[in-house]
Design an enzyme around this catalytic site. Structure first.
Site, PDB file in Angstrom:
ATOM      1  N   HIS A   1       0.690  -1.488  -0.166  1.00  0.00           N
ATOM      2  CA  HIS A   1      -0.092   0.003   0.604  1.00  0.00           C
ATOM      3  C   HIS A   1       1.261   1.279   0.088  1.00  0.00           C
ATOM      4  O   HIS A   1       2.075   1.833   0.540  1.00  0.00           O
ATOM      5  CB  HIS A   1      -1.027  -0.389   1.674  1.00  0.00           C
ATOM      6  CG  HIS A   1      -0.245   0.091   2.774  1.00  0.00           C
ATOM      7  ND1 HIS A   1       0.391   1.084   2.951  1.00  0.00           N
ATOM      8  CD2 HIS A   1       0.464  -0.543   3.598  1.00  0.00           C
ATOM      9  CE1 HIS A   1       0.780   1.200   4.065  1.00  0.00           C
ATOM     10  NE2 HIS A   1       0.958  -0.051   4.226  1.00  0.00           N
TER      11      HIS A   1
ATOM     12  N   ARG B   1      -8.472  22.020  12.703  1.00  0.00           N
ATOM     13  CA  ARG B   1      -6.374  21.424  12.203  1.00  0.00           C
ATOM     14  C   ARG B   1      -6.396  22.545  10.871  1.00  0.00           C
ATOM     15  O   ARG B   1      -6.385  22.471   9.810  1.00  0.00           O
ATOM     16  CB  ARG B   1      -7.207  20.209  11.554  1.00  0.00           C
ATOM     17  CG  ARG B   1      -6.366  19.155  11.467  1.00  0.00           C
ATOM     18  CD  ARG B   1      -6.109  18.518  10.559  1.00  0.00           C
ATOM     19  NE  ARG B   1      -7.028  18.417   8.902  1.00  0.00           N
ATOM     20  CZ  ARG B   1      -7.597  17.733   8.732  1.00  0.00           C
ATOM     21  NH1 ARG B   1      -8.412  16.760   8.960  1.00  0.00           N
ATOM     22  NH2 ARG B   1      -8.326  17.815   7.173  1.00  0.00           N
TER      23      ARG B   1
END
Length: 572
Positions: free
Chosen positions: A23, A492
Site C-alpha cells: 500500500h 485543524r
C-alpha cells in the site's frame, strides 16, 4: 520552493527512493541529497492507497520531471529491508525481479545499485533530515516495520541512533486500524475514527495503557504479529489470534458489537476511548524520549503521525519546544527517507529543510482537458485569478483551486483544494455532500500566517504548515468561522505562508479584504473513494461530476460550465 529541475549539471548524483509496499507506494528523486520530485502512485493510477501496485508510474513521473532516465541514477533505495522478513529470497526482490517490478518498460540492462533500508530508519530519516535541525528526538509509530511497530531514536551529527523499539504485537497502528474497522469505518478509516471521537466521552478500559517508560498493549493469546511467525507485513493482514483478541477487548464497550451499518454515532464513546488511549500512550513515549535525548525538538513519523488530535496534544504538552511532522509521515514518506539514507551514506548529501509540500508535478495539457470536456474558460493574470476566486467564495460559492505543483501527502494544502466560506455553517454540510463524506466529518481552515494567532491563541506550531495538528479555536472566532470549528471547539488549521505558496496566500488575503476573515474553508479536491486530483483531466472530470462546485480555477484559467457562469476579473 522546489528545486529547479531544469539545466542540471551533468555530474549531479541522482538517488531514487521507492516504497514498494503493498500500500501507499511512492517514489522520490534526490539530486545530491536534495529533493527534486516526489510522487504518490495512487494519484497517478487513481487507485486509492495504490493497493497492490508497484510505484512504476510514480517513478516515471519523477524521472520525467527531472529530465533524467534510469541510466542517470547512481542508486535505488527501498524503504523496506526485505531480507529481515519472511519474504526474503523471493524472486521478485532479486536484481532481475526488481528491474521488472520497478522499470518494466526500460531496455534490458543493469539495475543501479540497490540499498535496502530498514522501514523505521526510512521513516526516521524522512523527518530528521527534513526538519532543519541536527540534534532531535525521533519517534516512529506505525502499523509495522520488519519486526517492530514503534521506535525511539536520536538524530545527531547527521546520524540516526536507535534507542529502543517495540515488537509488532504492540502495534499502535494496528490497534487503531482495528478499532476503526470495529466502528464500521474500515481498516483505512483512522481519520474518520479520530473525527468521530470528538463527539464522544472516553469510558471504560482498553488493553492499551500508558506506562512510565512508554506503553503496553495487552492482548490475550497474542505474542508476536508479523515477522517470521505472523501476518504478511506488506499486505497489513492481521493474524487470526490478533483479530480475536482485539474483538474481545472492543466488545466490552458500548454498543458491545461490531458495527454493521447502524448509526456511527453509537460508537462515539468507543472512538473517544480509543483516541484517548492512543494519546496517553504517545505522550508517555514522548516523555520517555525526552528523558533519553537531551534535545528540545521532537520529530515524528509513521502512519500514526497523521492523527492531528494526538499531534495537537503533543504540541500543547510543553514537553518540547518544537514538534515537527513531515507532510508525508505515512508509508508514502519512506521513499523519501530511504533515498536520504542512501545519499547520506554516499557522501553526496546536501538536504534542505522541508517547509512546504509542493513536490509533485505541475499541470500539463490544460487547454485540451477543458476543451475535451466542453467547458468554457478565460485566462487571467495572477492577481485576477485570486480576486475572482475570493469574490466567488465571499458570495457563497465553492471554488476548486488547482494550480502549481501538487502537494504530497494526504492533506490538500492549496494547490489541489476545494475552497468555501468558513463563515457559513452550511459550508460544512455542502462540502461533505459534494465529496460524498459522512456529515460529522470536519472541514479544515487555511489561515494566513500573519493572522494565525488571532484564531488559535494557544499556538499550533510547525505541524500547522501541513495541516497536521488540531488546536482550540478562540471562543470569539468560533461564531465567526462555524464551518471550520469542530464539535469540541477545535480545528485543524493550515498555516499559509506567502513565501511557499504566494498564489494561495493571495486568494485568502483577497477574501480577508472582502470579509475581514483571514481564512477559508479548505478540503481536498476529490470525491469519495478517489485520490486527490493529479492531472488537468482529473480536475476537469471532478468538476464536471460535482455539479455543486461553482467555479474551477485550473492553472491560469477560470473554468465554468457555460459562458453565463464565467466570471471576469472584478477590477479588470
Amino acid at each position: 520552493m522546489p528545486v529547479d529541475a531544469g539545466a542540471q549539471p551533468r555530474d549531479a548524483r541522482y538517488t531514487l527512493g521507492v516504497n514498494i509496499g503493498f500500500h501507499d507506494s511512492s517514489a522520490a528523486l534526490l539530486r545530491d541529497g536534495a529533493l527534486v520530485a516526489m510522487v504518490e502512485q495512487e494519484k497517478v493510477s487513481r487507485r486509492k492507497h495504490a493497493l497492490g501496485q508497484a510505484p512504476v508510474a510514480a517513478i516515471q513521473e519523477c524521472l520525467a520531471l527531472a529530465g533524467v532516465d534510469l541510466d542517470s541514477l547512481a542508486g535505488v533505495a527501498i524503504g523496506w529491508d526485505i531480507n529481515l522478513t519472511r519474504m526474503a529470497g523471493r524472486r521478485r526482490f532479486s536484481p532481475v525481479g526488481l528491474r521488472a517490478l520497478l522499470f518494466p518498460d526500460a531496455p534490458a540492462g543493469q539495475l543501479p545499485p540497490v540499498t535496502w533500508v530498514r522501514h523505521h530508519l526510512a521513516h526516521a530519516a524522512s523527518a530528521y533530515y527534513a526538519c532543519g535541525e541536527d540534534n532531535v528526538a525521533i519517534i516512529v509509530i506505525d502499523g509495522a516495520g520488519e519486526n517492530q511497530c514503534t521506535s525511539l531514536l536520536h538524530g545527531r551529527d547527521g546520524r540516526i541512533e536507535l534507542l529502543r523499539e517495540w515488537p509488532i504485537d504492540q502495534s499502535l497502528g494496528f490497534f487503531y486500524a482495528s478499532a476503526s474497522k470495529w466502528a464500521g469505518l474500515g481498516e483505512w478509516g483512522a481519520g474518520k475514527l479520530m473525527g468521530l471521537a470528538a463527539y464522544g466521552r472516553p469510558s471504560g478500559s482498553l488493553p492499551l495503557r500508558a506506562l512510565p517508560d512508554g506503553y503496553a498493549l495487552s492482548l490475550d493469546g497474542v505474542d508476536q504479529v508479523g515477522g517470521e511467525n505472523g501476518g504478511d507485513l506488506m499486505t497489513l493482514s492481521f493474524p487470526p489470534a490478533y483479530e480475536a483478541a482485539v474483538r474481545s477487548a472492543f466488545a466490552c464497550h458500548y454498543p458491545y458489537t461490531e458495527r454493521q451499518g447502524e448509526d456511527a454515532m453509537s460508537y462515539t464513546d468507543f472512538a473517544a476511548s480509543v483516541q484517548q488511549a492512543l494519546e496517553d500512550a504517545v505522550l508517555s513515549l514522548a516523555a520517555e524520549a525526552r528523558r533519553r535525548v537531551d534535545a528540545p525538538t521532537l520529530v515524528l513519523a509513521g502512519g500514526v503521525g497523521m492523527n492531528c488530535t494526538m499531534i495537537g496534544r503533543l504540541v500543547d504538552s510543553g514537553l518540547y519546544d518544537r514538534v515537527y511532522v513531515p507532510p508525508v509521515p505515512t508509508d508514502v514518506g519512506v521513499s523519501f527517507g530511504a533515498a536520504l539514507v542512501e545519499a547520506r551514506d554516499s557522501g553526496v548529501f546536501t538536504p534542505v529543510p522541508m517547509d512546504h509540500a509542493y513536490w509533485s508535478t505541475p499541470f500539463t495539457d490544460v487547454e485540451r482537458a477543458i476543451s475535451d470536456a466542453g467547458l468554457v474558460c478565460r485566462p487571467l493574470a495572477e492577481a485576477g485569478l485570486a480576486r475572482v476566486a475570493a469574490r466567488t467564495l465571499a458570495d457563497g460559492g465553492v471554488v476548486a483551486w488547482a494550480r502549481g505543483r501538487g502537494e504530497v501527502g494526504q492533506r490538500a494544502l492549496g494547490t489541489r483544494s476545494l475552497l468555501a466560506d468558513p463563515r457559513d455553517r452550511g459550508t460544512w454540510e455542502r462540502l461533505n455532500i459534494i465529496k460524498g463524506r459522512e456529515m460529522w466529518r470536519p472541514i479544515a481552515p487555511s489561515v494566513l500566517e500573519e493572522h494565525l494567532a488571532e484564531i488559535f491563541p494557544a499556538g499550533v506550531g510547525d505541524p500547522a504548515a501541513f495541516m497536521l495538528a488540531a488546536s482550540s479555536v478562540a471562543p470569539s472566532m468560533r461564531r465567526v468561522m462555524p464551518a471550520t470549528t469542530h464539535v469540541d471547539g477545535s480545528a485543524r488549521p493550515q498555516r499559509v505562508q506567502r513565501a511557499t505558496n504566494p498564489a494561495y496566500w493571495q486568494v485568502i488575503e483577497e477574501f480577508r479584504q472582502l470579509t475581514g476573515v483571514p481564512a477559508v474553508a479548505n478540503t481536498s479536491f476529490n470525491l469519495a473513494g478517489e485520490p486527490i486530483v493529479y492531472t488537468a483531466a482529473d480536475a476537469v472530470s471532478t468538476f464536471v461530476r460535482a455539479k455543486d462546485i461553482d467555479l474551477l480555477v485550473l492553472d491560469r484559467y477560470v473554468v465554468a460550465r457555460g459562458y453565463a457562469d464565467l466570471p471576469e476579473d472584478p477590477v479588470g
